[in-house]
Design an enzyme around this catalytic site. Structure first.
Site, short mmCIF file in Angstrom:
data_model
loop_
_atom_site.label_atom_id
_atom_site.label_comp_id
_atom_site.label_asym_id
_atom_site.label_seq_id
_atom_site.Cartn_x
_atom_site.Cartn_y
_atom_site.Cartn_z
N HIS A 61 1.92 4.29 -2.93
CA HIS A 61 1.94 5.74 -2.72
C HIS A 61 3.30 6.31 -3.13
O HIS A 61 3.38 7.33 -3.82
CB HIS A 61 1.69 6.07 -1.25
CG HIS A 61 0.27 6.01 -0.83
ND1 HIS A 61 -0.75 6.63 -1.50
CD2 HIS A 61 -0.30 5.38 0.24
CE1 HIS A 61 -1.90 6.41 -0.87
NE2 HIS A 61 -1.66 5.65 0.19
N HIS A 90 0.83 -1.21 0.00
CA HIS A 90 0.00 0.00 0.00
C HIS A 90 0.87 1.26 0.00
O HIS A 90 0.70 2.15 -0.83
CB HIS A 90 -0.92 -0.04 1.23
CG HIS A 90 -1.77 1.18 1.40
ND1 HIS A 90 -3.11 1.20 1.14
CD2 HIS A 90 -1.47 2.44 1.84
CE1 HIS A 90 -3.61 2.39 1.39
NE2 HIS A 90 -2.62 3.16 1.83
N GLU A 91 1.82 1.30 0.92
CA GLU A 91 2.68 2.48 1.03
C GLU A 91 3.67 2.55 -0.14
O GLU A 91 4.03 3.65 -0.59
CB GLU A 91 3.42 2.48 2.37
CG GLU A 91 2.51 2.46 3.59
CD GLU A 91 1.54 3.64 3.64
OE1 GLU A 91 1.76 4.63 2.91
OE2 GLU A 91 0.55 3.54 4.37
#
Length: 262
Positions: A67, A63-64
């Protein structure tokens, strides 16, 4: 004159090399998954716990990472020097919040919520669309992971698996579905608001900014209300039903996950 590019190249490779921490998490997920698939009954409940925790941590890293990748592509070149491309959760802005808080949410309510985020230097990014895409990248990673976990049920591959392995798989898939949907809510502090924020008037952004640190906690409190919780999970199970994940699998997975309860 020829030495500098070599040094930069080596540093770049180090800043993009997959972290041993991430590889350890992936190995724990693989080992516990193998134990469940091989059906070791004396260690089933703890194997489910380890499989879900390691799988959930792995998804937080992805997820990160999404980003960070989106931010790098959008102009924030500081991402690489911060080590975010190594998939190491200890590199996050607040490793404790990034790891411990999401696990608390999972244990207490079986809900997948994100933790602390990577630090994106937004002033380096030009254009509202790019800002929105950076915020959307994380939940989209959860969507991809959720689909990957549910496809074995859709394609019938999971039919021959050990039942407890299917339960664990379904519960981990549920966490991804909840993480994607909840995180896309337009609540300050969540990525859904980050997608919307660049398009809001400056005055509105300034008024909502103080609420950002409490947005995620507020969502969790609301979801803990019994009526809201039942309504919410009915919708989540509906989504999983689209992929032919049997009703109750995720619930039984959550029950096994809490190995300290008998």
């Amino acid at each position: 004159m020829s030495v500098t590019p070599i040094r930069v190249s080596r540093r770049g490779r180090l800043n993009r090399r997959i972290s041993p921490v991430f590889l350890g998490i992936a190995a724990a997920m693989a080992a516990s998954g193998w134990a469940l698939a091989a059906d070791y009954p004396s260690h089933t409940r703890f194997a489910v716990f380890l499989f879900v925790v390691s799988g959930w941590l792995l998804s937080l890293c992805l997820h990160e990472y999404a980003h960070a990748r989106a931010a790098l592509a959008s102009g924030d070149l500081s991402i690489e020097d911060k080590g975010y491309l190594t998939l190491n959760p200890l590199k996050y802005a607040n490793a404790g919040l990034s790891i411990l808080l999401p696990l608390v949410f999972v244990v207490l309510g079986g809900i997948g919520l994100p933790g602390g985020a990577v630090e994106v230097e937004r002033h380096r990014i030009r254009g509202r669309l790019r800002h929105s895409l950076v915020s959307a990248a994380g939940p989209l990673a959860n969507v991809v992971f959720a689909v990957a976990l549910m496809l074995p049920f859709s394609l019938g591959w999971a039919d021959g698996w050990q039942l407890e392995f299917r339960f664990a798989f379904a519960f981990l898939a549920l966490l991804q579905v909840t993480a994607a949907i909840v995180n896309l809510l337009p609540v300050p502090g969540l990525d859904g608001y980050g997608v919307l924020e660049p398009w809001l008037p400056r005055s509105v952004r300034q008024q909502l900014a103080p609420f950002a640190p409490f947005g995620m906690l507020a969502v969790f409190v609301v979801l803990y209300i019994q009526a809201v919780n039942h309504w919410f999970f009915d919708r989540m199970y509906t989504v999983m039903g689209w992929f032919h994940v049997p009703d109750g699998y995720a619930y039984y997975g959550y029950t096994l996950f809490r190995f300290w309860h008998h």
